[in-house]
Design an enzyme around this catalytic site. Structure first.
Site, PDB file in Angstrom:
ATOM      1  N   HIS A 101       6.676 -40.233 -26.671  1.00  0.00           N
ATOM      2  CA  HIS A 101       6.216 -40.260 -25.224  1.00  0.00           C
ATOM      3  C   HIS A 101       5.770 -41.619 -24.825  1.00  0.00           C
ATOM      4  O   HIS A 101       6.341 -41.996 -23.649  1.00  0.00           O
ATOM      5  CB  HIS A 101       5.126 -39.253 -24.930  1.00  0.00           C
ATOM      6  CG  HIS A 101       5.723 -37.991 -25.429  1.00  0.00           C
ATOM      7  ND1 HIS A 101       4.874 -36.972 -26.059  1.00  0.00           N
ATOM      8  CD2 HIS A 101       6.699 -36.958 -25.247  1.00  0.00           C
ATOM      9  CE1 HIS A 101       5.136 -35.839 -26.420  1.00  0.00           C
ATOM     10  NE2 HIS A 101       6.382 -35.732 -25.673  1.00  0.00           N
TER      11      HIS A 101
ATOM     12  N   LYS B 201       5.528 -22.460 -26.383  1.00  0.00           N
ATOM     13  CA  LYS B 201       4.937 -23.177 -27.476  1.00  0.00           C
ATOM     14  C   LYS B 201       3.359 -22.821 -27.683  1.00  0.00           C
ATOM     15  O   LYS B 201       2.683 -22.629 -26.762  1.00  0.00           O
ATOM     16  CB  LYS B 201       5.031 -24.611 -27.207  1.00  0.00           C
ATOM     17  CG  LYS B 201       6.574 -25.198 -27.266  1.00  0.00           C
ATOM     18  CD  LYS B 201       6.520 -26.477 -26.837  1.00  0.00           C
ATOM     19  CE  LYS B 201       7.947 -27.064 -26.975  1.00  0.00           C
ATOM     20  NZ  LYS B 201       8.227 -28.375 -26.465  1.00  0.00           N
TER      21      LYS B 201
ATOM     22  N   ARG C  10      15.764 -37.489 -27.622  1.00  0.00           N
ATOM     23  CA  ARG C  10      15.767 -38.178 -29.022  1.00  0.00           C
ATOM     24  C   ARG C  10      16.848 -38.105 -29.934  1.00  0.00           C
ATOM     25  O   ARG C  10      17.361 -38.739 -30.420  1.00  0.00           O
ATOM     26  CB  ARG C  10      14.615 -37.224 -29.800  1.00  0.00           C
ATOM     27  CG  ARG C  10      13.162 -37.470 -29.556  1.00  0.00           C
ATOM     28  CD  ARG C  10      12.475 -36.607 -29.780  1.00  0.00           C
ATOM     29  NE  ARG C  10      12.786 -35.299 -29.278  1.00  0.00           N
ATOM     30  CZ  ARG C  10      11.894 -34.189 -29.186  1.00  0.00           C
ATOM     31  NH1 ARG C  10      10.805 -34.372 -29.975  1.00  0.00           N
ATOM     32  NH2 ARG C  10      12.560 -32.957 -28.834  1.00  0.00           N
TER      33      ARG C  10
ATOM     34  N   SER D 128       5.788 -33.401 -30.817  1.00  0.00           N
ATOM     35  CA  SER D 128       4.279 -33.046 -30.761  1.00  0.00           C
ATOM     36  C   SER D 128       4.212 -31.980 -31.819  1.00  0.00           C
ATOM     37  O   SER D 128       3.103 -31.704 -32.625  1.00  0.00           O
ATOM     38  CB  SER D 128       4.060 -32.476 -29.282  1.00  0.00           C
ATOM     39  OG  SER D 128       4.025 -33.494 -28.415  1.00  0.00           O
TER      40      SER D 128
HETATM   41  O1  PNS Z   1       7.956 -31.111 -23.452  1.00  0.00           O
HETATM   42  P1  PNS Z   1       8.623 -30.081 -23.061  1.00  0.00           P
HETATM   43  O2  PNS Z   1       7.980 -28.707 -23.667  1.00  0.00           O
HETATM   44  O3  PNS Z   1       9.941 -30.066 -24.011  1.00  0.00           O
HETATM   45  O4  PNS Z   1       8.898 -29.904 -21.669  1.00  0.00           O
HETATM   46  C1  PNS Z   1       9.610 -28.847 -21.037  1.00  0.00           C
HETATM   47  C2  PNS Z   1       9.357 -28.913 -19.641  1.00  0.00           C
HETATM   48  C3  PNS Z   1       8.164 -28.849 -19.058  1.00  0.00           C
HETATM   49  C4  PNS Z   1      10.118 -30.397 -18.889  1.00  0.00           C
HETATM   50  C5  PNS Z   1      10.397 -27.590 -19.019  1.00  0.00           C
HETATM   51  O5  PNS Z   1       9.841 -26.554 -19.648  1.00  0.00           O
HETATM   52  C6  PNS Z   1       9.987 -27.543 -17.332  1.00  0.00           C
HETATM   53  O6  PNS Z   1      10.736 -28.516 -16.605  1.00  0.00           O
HETATM   54  N1  PNS Z   1       9.367 -26.569 -16.874  1.00  0.00           N
HETATM   55  C7  PNS Z   1       9.048 -26.441 -15.519  1.00  0.00           C
HETATM   56  C8  PNS Z   1       9.549 -24.803 -15.068  1.00  0.00           C
HETATM   57  C9  PNS Z   1      10.947 -25.099 -14.482  1.00  0.00           C
HETATM   58  O7  PNS Z   1      10.977 -25.717 -13.373  1.00  0.00           O
HETATM   59  N2  PNS Z   1      12.050 -24.277 -15.065  1.00  0.00           N
HETATM   60  C10 PNS Z   1      13.369 -24.179 -14.417  1.00  0.00           C
HETATM   61  C11 PNS Z   1      14.067 -25.346 -14.319  1.00  0.00           C
HETATM   62  S1  PNS Z   1      14.418 -25.925 -16.083  1.00  0.00           S
END
Ligand code: PNS
Length: 174
Positions: free
Chosen positions: A18, A42, A91, A129
């Site tokens: 990150h 998670k 990744r 993570s």
């Molecule tokens: O680190 P992560 O858990 O892979 O991140 C995922 C994240 C937070 C980027 C994704 O879950 C997110 O954008 N969540 C916000 C909810 C949202 O907007 N959902 C609808 C569109 S995808």
């Protein structure tokens, strides 16, 4: 006009992978907001505030990076910040499908906001993570995988959890 980009994620905890993305993005954009969000899918080790604090510590050397958090839709948070660019790290090919889906969903919600992908540094292409937490829980070293402050925080959290388990076991026995 200053270009503000948002880098969203769970960051539970922030890893060297990150941080590599944040450092490179901070050279490409004027302002970066690293945005912590709870991912209900998670298991969390750190609270949102703890994750933000670790992110602040490890990005303290980057003056154009700030740390925020949101609940709900990323696109609503983008509107709140008046930001137009979402940064995502890629990744491996395995990331691509879900990232592609999220990017298209977000574009459906607001086509004026662009998702931009940055390839991870190959050194960190295996890093997540979740794996960091698993390795630490099983007694492996995470020193090469996360910044020092994060390694210490993970170690402290695992010691606390171990203490609580012992306390509960002793309590249960009588
Ligand atoms: O680190 P992560 O858990 O892979 O991140 C995922 C994240 C937070 C980027 C994704 O879950 C997110 O954008 N969540 C916000 C909810 C949202 O907007 N959902 C609808 C569109 S995808």
């Amino acid at each position: 006009m200053l270009i503000k980009a948002v880098y969203p994620g769970s960051f539970d905890p922030v890893t060297n992978g990150h941080l590599d993305i944040i450092e490179r993005a901070s050279r490409a954009f004027d302002l970066i907001v690293v945005a912590v969000v709870r991912n209900p899918a998670k298991d969390a080790m750190f609270s949102i505030e703890e994750r933000m604090q670790l992110l602040r510590q490890v990005t303290a050397h980057l003056p154009n990076v700030s740390v925020g958090h949101f609940e709900g839709l990323l696109m609503d948070y983008m509107h709140l910040l008046s930001a137009k660019i979402v940064i995502k790290g890629l990744r491996a090919i395995s990331d691509f499908e879900s990232e592609f889906q999220m990017a298209l969903m977000n574009r459906t919600l607001d086509s004026s906001i662009e998702t931009m992908f940055m390839m991870t540094n190959s050194r960190y292409s295996y890093l997540s993570s979740s794996l960091v937490k698993e390795v630490a829980r099983l007694g492996g070293s995470i020193d090469e995988l996360v910044p020092v402050d994060v390694a210490e925080a993970v170690e402290a959290r695992l010691l606390r959890a171990k203490g609580e388990t012992l306390f509960l076991a002793a309590d249960h026995q009588g």
